[in-house]
Design an enzyme around this catalytic site. Sequence first.
Site, mmCIF file in Angstrom:
data_model
loop_
_atom_site.group_PDB
_atom_site.id
_atom_site.type_symbol
_atom_site.label_atom_id
_atom_site.label_comp_id
_atom_site.label_asym_id
_atom_site.label_seq_id
_atom_site.Cartn_x
_atom_site.Cartn_y
_atom_site.Cartn_z
ATOM 1 N N ARG A 31 0.799 -1.216 0.000
ATOM 2 C CA ARG A 31 0.000 0.000 0.000
ATOM 3 C C ARG A 31 0.837 1.275 0.000
ATOM 4 N NH1 ARG A 31 -4.949 0.529 4.075
ATOM 5 N NH2 ARG A 31 -5.545 -1.323 2.900
ATOM 6 N N HIS A 77 -7.244 -3.815 -8.310
ATOM 7 C CA HIS A 77 -7.162 -3.089 -7.022
ATOM 8 C C HIS A 77 -8.536 -3.074 -6.345
ATOM 9 C CE1 HIS A 77 -4.624 -0.511 -4.524
ATOM 10 N NE2 HIS A 77 -5.642 0.320 -4.370
ATOM 11 N N TYR A 121 -15.580 13.647 -15.280
ATOM 12 C CA TYR A 121 -15.345 14.816 -16.121
ATOM 13 C C TYR A 121 -13.946 14.834 -16.748
ATOM 14 C CZ TYR A 121 -19.466 16.530 -13.641
ATOM 15 O OH TYR A 121 -20.709 16.661 -13.109
#
Length: 821
Positions: A31, A77, A121
């Site tokens: 991580r 993931h 977006y």
Amino acid sequence: MSILENFLPAYLEEVVGDRFGRYSKYIIQDRAIPDVRDGLKPVQRRILYAMYDSGNTPDKPYRKSAKTVGDVMGNYHPHGDSSIYEGMVRMAQPWKMGHVLIDGHGNWGSQDDDPAAAMRYTEARLSPIAMELLRDIEKRTVPFKDNFDNTAMEPVVLPSRYPNLLVNGVSGISAGFATEIPPHNLREVIDACIAVMEKPSMSLEEIRTYVKGPDFPTSGIIMGEEGINDAYETGRGRIYVRAKTEIEALRGGKQQIVITEIPYQVVKSRLVTAMENIRLEKKVDGIAEVRDESGREGMRIVVELRKDADAEGILAYLLKRTDLQVTYNFNMVAIVNKAPRQLGLKAILEAYIAHQREVVTFRTQYELEKAEDRAHVLEGLVKALNILDEVIAAIKASKNRQDAQNNLQWMFGFTERQADSILTLQLYRLTNLEITSLQKELNELQKKIATLRGILESDKKLIAVIKKELLEIRDKYGVERRSAIQGEVEEIKVNLEVMVAQEDVLVTLSHEGYIKRTSMLSFTRSGGELDGSGVKDGDYMKHVLEVDTLQNVLIFTQRGQYFVLPVHQIPEFKWKDNGTAIVNVIGLAKEDRIVSVIPLRSFDEPEASFVFVTKRGQVKRTMVKDYETKRSGAVAAAKVADGDEIIHVTLSRNDAEIMLLTKDGMAIRFAENEVNPMGRVASGVRGIGLKDGDEVVSALWVEGEEGEILVVSELGYGKRSLLLDYPIQSRGGRGVQTFEFKEGKRVKPNGSCIAGGFHCKEALEIVLMTKQGESYSFNSEAAPLADRKSIGKALAAIGKGDEIADLLLVPQRSDDEENAK
């Protein structure tokens, strides 16, 4: 219960320890900490590989970020989409990465800490330099592993054809470990890599000739050569990063501070807000306006100053009090062989070089296998074309394809692979031109095979290949150094004059502990009388100081503590106001009491000293410089014995004599230089020998033979005696008698103890405060001039059962100030 359950006993600490151990191992390895080989955290590696695998490359159009996040989350993931998108955003921000790995299109945030637009977006694709991290991944250069649900394969590490860990840096926190590696210059790091490959025994000092230090994408000035050396040697070190500033002159004699580069990881909007707050709160005198003029041309923050402002001083203050200068702490931790390690610069370079050796070796082996397989096929085709008629006849005589393949192998000695290639050969390849091209291709392949085998057999050739490819990347993507490096750390000195406007003020402290600072304007408007300050009922003014805002006030207590209080930090009140309780300003203990308040402009006075006198006759002298401190709380000023207390502290030049007056009417006069300077927490030496029950009530500083000594008893009787009547003695004696007490039944008593005394060179106005709260004032000239051993006369009509609690001098303004009025 339909299902029988078996409960096994377990200790909580063992279960929690085991679970937390597994969790820690996961977040360290998978991580927060990057791999030393490719410099990537798992989420970053998965994002880049998913984009590469789906063809989201620089030569293709941009693709919606949400699609990439979905691919990463679904295939590699299994965590929240926000953590994946945040990883994408960071890799697309040029003020955080030395070289961005994702080419973003749309709103990807700003240096003002504005968030990126939602992933639905924005659009993205891999940047050209990110392709160098993934280059040759399909050639078995790195190991792959199953994904979380065993439906796909993902790379354990990327080929990373340049040292990404150093070039882009990393920041992360996991269980028990954290990492903070700054970005570096691509050219410098690649040059250092090549140098270490060519000379593995190279020292860190030699490597430093290539890698000067970090190179932040936000530029700035890096200070601290020693910190860089420590970091590169041990993995830990501290440097200072300062903004690039310039002082520009404007019309009308004004100046402005222009900031064009700020330290790495500093949020510009917060920096501007911090400077604006300093202006609004008037912590610095002279800032007129703070503007952010940043735009397409780059960063530009302007701090406009008032006319005649100290530009250098204000800049020093801003560097000290804002993020215009910050510390950066190296903590170079990376995963090496599945375990976290703190690494120096050479260890990181060596780990990267070892990784590149493996990558190029595996790639060469893969290419060699492919080349040998193709050469084998070409050899069969060329052989078949040379005996084309026999081959065709054999094929025509065969029953089917399998029979034809077997006949070719049996009749002409072709291998199964060669026979299969002959049978799939297209007819146009039987032309003379094609036959020549096949022979040419075979010859070229044989040369390539020889080259590939040479690389595998020679370490020197392997290094040459790595070096050649690194140089190509350096020349293609390298940029000039952005951060300037300064060896010495400049100490920032902020003058008080920059922060505080110099102003003459009055500071008062009352008997009950109310303190205030008053401007001369308020004092003048209130009548201009020093004894007219506002106090609570029953309280009275004990200390009145004429100072300015650049001075300090030293407050000494009877228990041997002291406080350094800058005058400008004392709350401001009008002259007729009571002020605020001293405990709101300094941390004075409830059972302690203030005995002296001394104004001081500077501790750098070589001849000056503080002289302490205690109730039991101890005297201590310590140099003023020993009392300099940055602490705002209580500091030990002197050691005070049990049952003793400090009664007076004076700032002295060691050129006078000390006179101590005791409660029983004794006095001793001795030279101040008999008390040698000693440490700040010393207890002092004996000033006067006291009888049982006697104690010191006053300490006077006298010199020469001019003036008189005025002593006053607790019943208000007083007299003056000439100073020359008091001989200079050695300290520690019992002294001489200075007052005679009347005794007898028919005699009106003149007191039983001395309340205090004064050295009079001119007429003094004195106020007596009694225990019942009455006050009486008299002029020192009212006291008779008499022998030392005389009874004195009543100076105030003190009531029956009452006695003096305190003696005060009425404050007088200096002649210069009186004339100014």
